[in-house]
Design a protein around this motif. Structure first.
Motif, PDB file in Angstrom:
ATOM      1  N   LEU A 100       0.841  -1.238  -0.028  1.00 49.70           N
ATOM      2  CA  LEU A 100       0.000   0.051   0.089  1.00 49.70           C
ATOM      3  C   LEU A 100       0.751   1.263   0.030  1.00 49.70           C
ATOM      4  N   GLY A 101       0.364   2.264  -0.687  1.00 46.27           N
ATOM      5  CA  GLY A 101       1.209   3.549  -0.667  1.00 46.27           C
ATOM      6  C   GLY A 101       0.345   4.414   0.344  1.00 46.27           C
ATOM      7  N   PHE A 102       0.152   5.808  -0.092  1.00 45.91           N
ATOM      8  CA  PHE A 102      -0.190   6.581   0.988  1.00 45.91           C
ATOM      9  C   PHE A 102      -1.274   7.526   0.193  1.00 45.91           C
ATOM     10  N   SER A 103      -2.002   7.021  -0.723  1.00 47.80           N
ATOM     11  CA  SER A 103      -3.175   7.908  -1.374  1.00 47.80           C
ATOM     12  C   SER A 103      -4.283   7.567  -0.235  1.00 47.80           C
ATOM     13  N   ASP A 104      -5.422   8.497  -0.518  1.00 50.23           N
ATOM     14  CA  ASP A 104      -6.413   8.309   0.477  1.00 50.23           C
ATOM     15  C   ASP A 104      -7.089   6.967   0.398  1.00 50.23           C
ATOM     16  N   GLU A 105      -7.187   6.532  -0.835  1.00 51.62           N
ATOM     17  CA  GLU A 105      -7.762   5.083  -0.676  1.00 51.62           C
ATOM     18  C   GLU A 105      -6.645   4.069  -0.361  1.00 51.62           C
ATOM     19  N   GLU A 106      -5.663   4.134  -0.295  1.00 55.53           N
ATOM     20  CA  GLU A 106      -4.510   3.249   0.206  1.00 55.53           C
ATOM     21  C   GLU A 106      -4.640   3.347   1.761  1.00 55.53           C
ATOM     22  N   ARG A 107      -4.851   4.693   2.181  1.00 54.81           N
ATOM     23  CA  ARG A 107      -4.738   4.788   3.556  1.00 54.81           C
ATOM     24  C   ARG A 107      -6.152   4.096   4.323  1.00 54.81           C
ATOM     25  N   VAL A 108      -7.143   4.379   3.489  1.00 58.71           N
ATOM     26  CA  VAL A 108      -8.358   3.702   4.038  1.00 58.71           C
ATOM     27  C   VAL A 108      -8.095   2.073   4.074  1.00 58.71           C
ATOM     28  N   GLU A 109      -7.765   1.418   3.165  1.00 60.53           N
ATOM     29  CA  GLU A 109      -7.430   0.063   3.348  1.00 60.53           C
ATOM     30  C   GLU A 109      -6.492  -0.247   4.031  1.00 60.53           C
ATOM     31  N   ASN A 110      -5.416   0.561   4.397  1.00 56.45           N
ATOM     32  CA  ASN A 110      -4.312   0.403   5.495  1.00 56.45           C
ATOM     33  C   ASN A 110      -5.259   0.235   6.961  1.00 56.45           C
TER      34      ASN A 110
ATOM     35  N   GLY B   2      -7.650 -12.196  23.550  1.00 56.07           N
ATOM     36  CA  GLY B   2      -7.671 -11.671  24.932  1.00 56.07           C
ATOM     37  C   GLY B   2      -6.616 -10.514  25.333  1.00 56.07           C
ATOM     38  N   LEU B   3      -5.957 -10.221  24.378  1.00 60.99           N
ATOM     39  CA  LEU B   3      -4.787  -9.105  24.454  1.00 60.99           C
ATOM     40  C   LEU B   3      -5.183  -7.424  24.601  1.00 60.99           C
ATOM     41  N   ILE B   4      -4.213  -6.761  25.193  1.00 59.77           N
ATOM     42  CA  ILE B   4      -4.582  -5.432  25.079  1.00 59.77           C
ATOM     43  C   ILE B   4      -3.574  -5.079  23.827  1.00 59.77           C
ATOM     44  N   VAL B   5      -4.196  -4.303  22.963  1.00 62.43           N
ATOM     45  CA  VAL B   5      -3.632  -4.159  21.576  1.00 62.43           C
ATOM     46  C   VAL B   5      -3.463  -2.622  21.412  1.00 62.43           C
ATOM     47  N   SER B   6      -2.279  -2.217  21.163  1.00 65.76           N
ATOM     48  CA  SER B   6      -2.034  -0.757  20.690  1.00 65.76           C
ATOM     49  C   SER B   6      -1.970  -0.656  19.125  1.00 65.76           C
ATOM     50  N   THR B   7      -2.367   0.220  18.348  1.00 68.47           N
ATOM     51  CA  THR B   7      -2.232   0.565  17.196  1.00 68.47           C
ATOM     52  C   THR B   7      -1.699   2.089  17.002  1.00 68.47           C
ATOM     53  N   ALA B   8      -0.400   2.383  16.587  1.00 72.77           N
ATOM     54  CA  ALA B   8       0.128   3.564  16.418  1.00 72.77           C
ATOM     55  C   ALA B   8       0.118   3.771  14.956  1.00 72.77           C
ATOM     56  N   PHE B   9      -0.783   4.536  14.679  1.00 77.23           N
ATOM     57  CA  PHE B   9      -1.075   4.919  12.810  1.00 77.23           C
ATOM     58  C   PHE B   9      -1.613   6.399  12.946  1.00 77.23           C
ATOM     59  N   ILE B  10      -0.885   7.168  12.025  1.00 79.00           N
ATOM     60  CA  ILE B  10      -1.654   8.391  11.976  1.00 79.00           C
ATOM     61  C   ILE B  10      -3.100   8.548  11.754  1.00 79.00           C
ATOM     62  N   SER B  11      -3.771   7.747  10.931  1.00 78.64           N
ATOM     63  CA  SER B  11      -5.046   7.313  10.838  1.00 78.64           C
ATOM     64  C   SER B  11      -5.782   8.666  10.556  1.00 78.64           C
ATOM     65  N   PRO B  12      -5.613   9.450   9.682  1.00 71.79           N
ATOM     66  CA  PRO B  12      -5.782  10.847   9.639  1.00 71.79           C
ATOM     67  C   PRO B  12      -7.413  11.155   9.295  1.00 71.79           C
ATOM     68  N   PHE B  13      -8.348  10.175   8.945  1.00 64.59           N
ATOM     69  CA  PHE B  13      -9.662  10.486   8.669  1.00 64.59           C
ATOM     70  C   PHE B  13     -10.420  10.050   9.715  1.00 64.59           C
ATOM     71  N   ALA B  14     -11.474  10.805  10.386  1.00 64.81           N
ATOM     72  CA  ALA B  14     -12.230  10.462  11.231  1.00 64.81           C
ATOM     73  C   ALA B  14     -13.171   9.245  10.859  1.00 64.81           C
ATOM     74  N   SER B  15     -13.790   9.476   9.430  1.00 68.53           N
ATOM     75  CA  SER B  15     -14.388   8.114   8.993  1.00 68.53           C
ATOM     76  C   SER B  15     -13.908   6.830   9.018  1.00 68.53           C
ATOM     77  N   ASP B  16     -12.411   6.908   8.945  1.00 69.80           N
ATOM     78  CA  ASP B  16     -11.838   5.527   9.024  1.00 69.80           C
ATOM     79  C   ASP B  16     -11.613   5.125  10.473  1.00 69.80           C
ATOM     80  N   ARG B  17     -11.482   6.008  11.380  1.00 72.44           N
ATOM     81  CA  ARG B  17     -11.538   5.640  12.669  1.00 72.44           C
ATOM     82  C   ARG B  17     -12.845   5.446  13.309  1.00 72.44           C
ATOM     83  N   ALA B  18     -13.943   5.795  12.933  1.00 68.77           N
ATOM     84  CA  ALA B  18     -15.091   5.299  13.042  1.00 68.77           C
ATOM     85  C   ALA B  18     -15.418   4.040  12.542  1.00 68.77           C
TER      86      ALA B  18
END
Length: 199
Positions: free
Chosen positions: A73-83, A98-114
């Motif tokens: 994946l690259g960094f276009s809007d579409e590829e960020r969504v797929e990421n 059963g784990l406590i998981v951390s994800t450290a991503f820019i995840s810039p779009f509120a819609s993707d985080r939702a």
């Protein structure tokens, strides 16, 4: 394309049993913030504190995942969504373990985080906003990315020529320009204790 002719296979050991064995409640710490804000640094510090407490956790770092699972994946809007879609699915599997998981991503779009939140069981998604002014991020610029973006060598760079949607109601809000890494990590771990995810 959706996979056809597949049926969900139920497992004998449940998510609840796995969590009970680990003596913790699974949750997803979803770190979001600009490049250079300190997401990975804080997430690593939290992971170390959890390890010291005997918790079972795992950190999915944005750069590391792009070396393997999301290497195509690259960094276009579409590829960020797929990421984000892929990482949400992986995180969901880790939560099932059963784990406590951390994800450290820019995840810039509120819609993707939702969308990521929708995939996770109610109450298990914890948005952690690593709030750092872009001027501070540029000053840090640990990977030299802002310099390249300003020079036009990198396109679709968040905060420069690609938008970042600031979280409106994050469960945890830390400011790395005002707090030390240790203070930020303690704030996050204290939230997990207060909410009953760990003892």
């Amino acid at each position: 394309m959706k996979t056809e002719n597949t049926v969900w296979h139920d497992q004998h050991v449940s998510k609840e049993q796995r969590a009970q064995l680990k003596k913790q409640k699974p949750c997803l710490l979803w770190y979001t913030g600009l490049s250079g804000s300190g997401k990975s640094t804080v997430a690593n510090a939290v992971d170390a504190l959890l390890f010291e407490r005997g918790c079972h956790s795992y950190l999915l770092d944005g750069d590391n995942v792009r070396h393997g699972l999301n290497g195509d994946l690259g960094f276009s809007d579409e590829e960020r969504v797929e990421n984000i879609r892929r990482i949400s699915e992986v995180a969901k599997l880790f939560l099932d373990a059963g784990l406590i998981v951390s994800t450290a991503f820019i995840s810039p779009f509120a819609s993707d985080r939702a969308l990521a939140k929708e995939k996770i069981a109610a109450g298990e998604f914890i948005e952690v906003y690593i709030d750092t002014p872009i001027a501070v991020c540029e000053q840090r610029d640990p990977k030299g990315l802002y310099k390249k973006a300003r020079a036009g060598e990198i396109k679709d760079f968040t905060g420069i020529d690609s938008d970042y949607d600031v979280p409106e109601t994050p469960q945890i809000h830390v400011k790395t320009d005002q707090q030390s890494v240790e203070q930020c990590a303690e704030q996050i771990v204290n939230h997990l204790i207060e909410q009953g995810f760990i003892s």
